[in-house]
Design an enzyme around this catalytic site. Sequence first.
Site, short mmCIF file in Angstrom:
data_model
loop_
_atom_site.label_atom_id
_atom_site.label_comp_id
_atom_site.label_asym_id
_atom_site.label_seq_id
_atom_site.Cartn_x
_atom_site.Cartn_y
_atom_site.Cartn_z
N LYS A 122 0.82 -1.23 0.00
CA LYS A 122 0.00 0.00 0.00
C LYS A 122 0.85 1.27 0.00
O LYS A 122 0.63 2.17 -0.79
CB LYS A 122 -0.86 0.09 1.28
CG LYS A 122 -2.06 -0.77 1.34
CD LYS A 122 -2.96 -0.38 2.53
CE LYS A 122 -2.30 -0.37 3.89
NZ LYS A 122 -1.87 -1.67 4.42
N ARG A 129 -9.62 1.47 8.80
CA ARG A 129 -9.17 0.10 9.10
C ARG A 129 -10.20 -0.66 9.92
O ARG A 129 -9.99 -1.83 10.24
CB ARG A 129 -7.88 0.18 9.91
CG ARG A 129 -6.65 -0.35 9.19
CD ARG A 129 -5.47 -0.06 10.05
NE ARG A 129 -4.31 -0.82 9.79
CZ ARG A 129 -3.20 -0.30 9.25
NH1 ARG A 129 -3.17 0.94 8.83
NH2 ARG A 129 -2.13 -1.05 9.14
N ARG A 157 11.67 -6.52 5.24
CA ARG A 157 11.78 -5.21 4.60
C ARG A 157 12.52 -4.17 5.45
O ARG A 157 12.50 -4.23 6.68
CB ARG A 157 10.41 -4.70 4.15
CG ARG A 157 9.47 -4.31 5.25
CD ARG A 157 8.12 -3.89 4.67
NE ARG A 157 7.20 -3.55 5.73
CZ ARG A 157 5.95 -3.18 5.55
NH1 ARG A 157 5.44 -3.13 4.33
NH2 ARG A 157 5.18 -2.89 6.58
N ARG A 168 11.23 -1.03 10.65
CA ARG A 168 10.14 -0.71 11.57
C ARG A 168 10.13 -1.67 12.74
O ARG A 168 10.36 -2.86 12.56
CB ARG A 168 8.80 -0.77 10.82
CG ARG A 168 8.54 0.45 9.98
CD ARG A 168 7.34 0.30 9.11
NE ARG A 168 6.17 -0.26 9.79
CZ ARG A 168 4.97 -0.33 9.24
NH1 ARG A 168 4.79 0.14 8.02
NH2 ARG A 168 3.96 -0.84 9.90
N ARG A 173 -0.68 -8.42 13.35
CA ARG A 173 -1.24 -7.39 12.47
C ARG A 173 -2.15 -8.01 11.42
O ARG A 173 -3.17 -7.45 11.03
CB ARG A 173 -0.11 -6.58 11.82
CG ARG A 173 0.58 -5.67 12.84
CD ARG A 173 1.96 -5.22 12.39
NE ARG A 173 1.95 -4.42 11.19
CZ ARG A 173 3.02 -4.27 10.38
NH1 ARG A 173 4.16 -4.87 10.66
NH2 ARG A 173 2.93 -3.51 9.33
P1 AMP Z 1 0.85 0.78 8.78
O1 AMP Z 1 2.08 1.61 8.58
O2 AMP Z 1 -0.30 1.24 7.94
O3 AMP Z 1 1.12 -0.70 8.64
O4 AMP Z 1 0.39 1.01 10.31
C1 AMP Z 1 1.25 0.68 11.38
C2 AMP Z 1 0.44 0.58 12.66
O5 AMP Z 1 -0.16 1.85 12.96
C3 AMP Z 1 -0.72 -0.39 12.65
O6 AMP Z 1 -0.32 -1.74 12.90
C4 AMP Z 1 -1.59 0.18 13.78
O7 AMP Z 1 -1.08 -0.14 15.05
C5 AMP Z 1 -1.44 1.68 13.57
N1 AMP Z 1 -2.45 2.22 12.64
C6 AMP Z 1 -2.25 2.78 11.42
N2 AMP Z 1 -3.40 3.17 10.86
C7 AMP Z 1 -4.38 2.84 11.73
C8 AMP Z 1 -5.79 2.96 11.72
N3 AMP Z 1 -6.46 3.50 10.68
N4 AMP Z 1 -6.49 2.52 12.80
C9 AMP Z 1 -5.86 1.99 13.87
N5 AMP Z 1 -4.52 1.82 13.93
C10 AMP Z 1 -3.77 2.25 12.88
#
Ligand code: AMP
Length: 219
Positions: free
Chosen positions: A13, A88, A127, A161, A172
């Site tokens: 994404k 989400r 990654r 990360r 996740r």
């Molecule tokens: P991402 O970089 O999109 O994989 O997001 C990393 C982490 O941020 C996720 O595993 C969640 O803990 C938190 N996070 C990001 N976006 C959301 C969202 N829309 N709702 C809740 N938690 C989020």
Amino acid sequence: MNLVLLGPPGCGKGTQAKRLEESFSSVQLSTGDMLRAEVQRGSPIGKEADAVMKAGRLVPDAMIIGIIDARLDAEDCRGGFLLDGFPRTLPQAEALDAMLAKKNLHLDRVVAIEVDDEDLVLRVSGRFSCAKCGAPYHDSFKRPQVDGVCDVCGSKEFSRRADDNAETVRKRLDAYHTQTKPIIAYYERKSLLSRVDGRGSIDDVTEKLKSTLRQATSC
Ligand code: AMP
């Protein structure tokens, strides 16, 4: 255009959203990046989000809805936005509809990028990225041409990360299947959804996304 990119962790994404920004004159709004910036700053939101993110869970809906509501009012969103990582959960999707209606805006399209779980664990746990320019790399699939040197900017600093390890990725993925997947049907019912196969090279997936979006929105 106002777009949403949906998909499990590691489906590409973030990488694809960056590539689509220019083609669809939409600014990428990554909630994961926003939260990581808050953690880095040590803000109250960052302090609350840090442990939740490291555990592979989702931060509270109210927190993330408030962040997006404020962010959508910024000048750079006027030409369009590309939501990456939001919504989400079903309550987030409903809150997005309500806030867009209040702002006199609407979504043009929602794209779900689809990749199998086994591929995702492999992709995410290897990654890393350039600490300076953010260029993405992978231990098995995309190493820098010269080991330890970024192909794009020449930096020798890389970062991983904290939540990109096999154990957290599985949590996740669980969160994705139980909390995020139901919103695919939500957007399908609204006739806003397109699906794109996320397997193949980064370039292949970009091309599939562009042609799917052009067809669906006649752009
Ligand atoms: P991402 O970089 O999109 O994989 O997001 C990393 C982490 O941020 C996720 O595993 C969640 O803990 C938190 N996070 C990001 N976006 C959301 C969202 N829309 N709702 C809740 N938690 C989020």
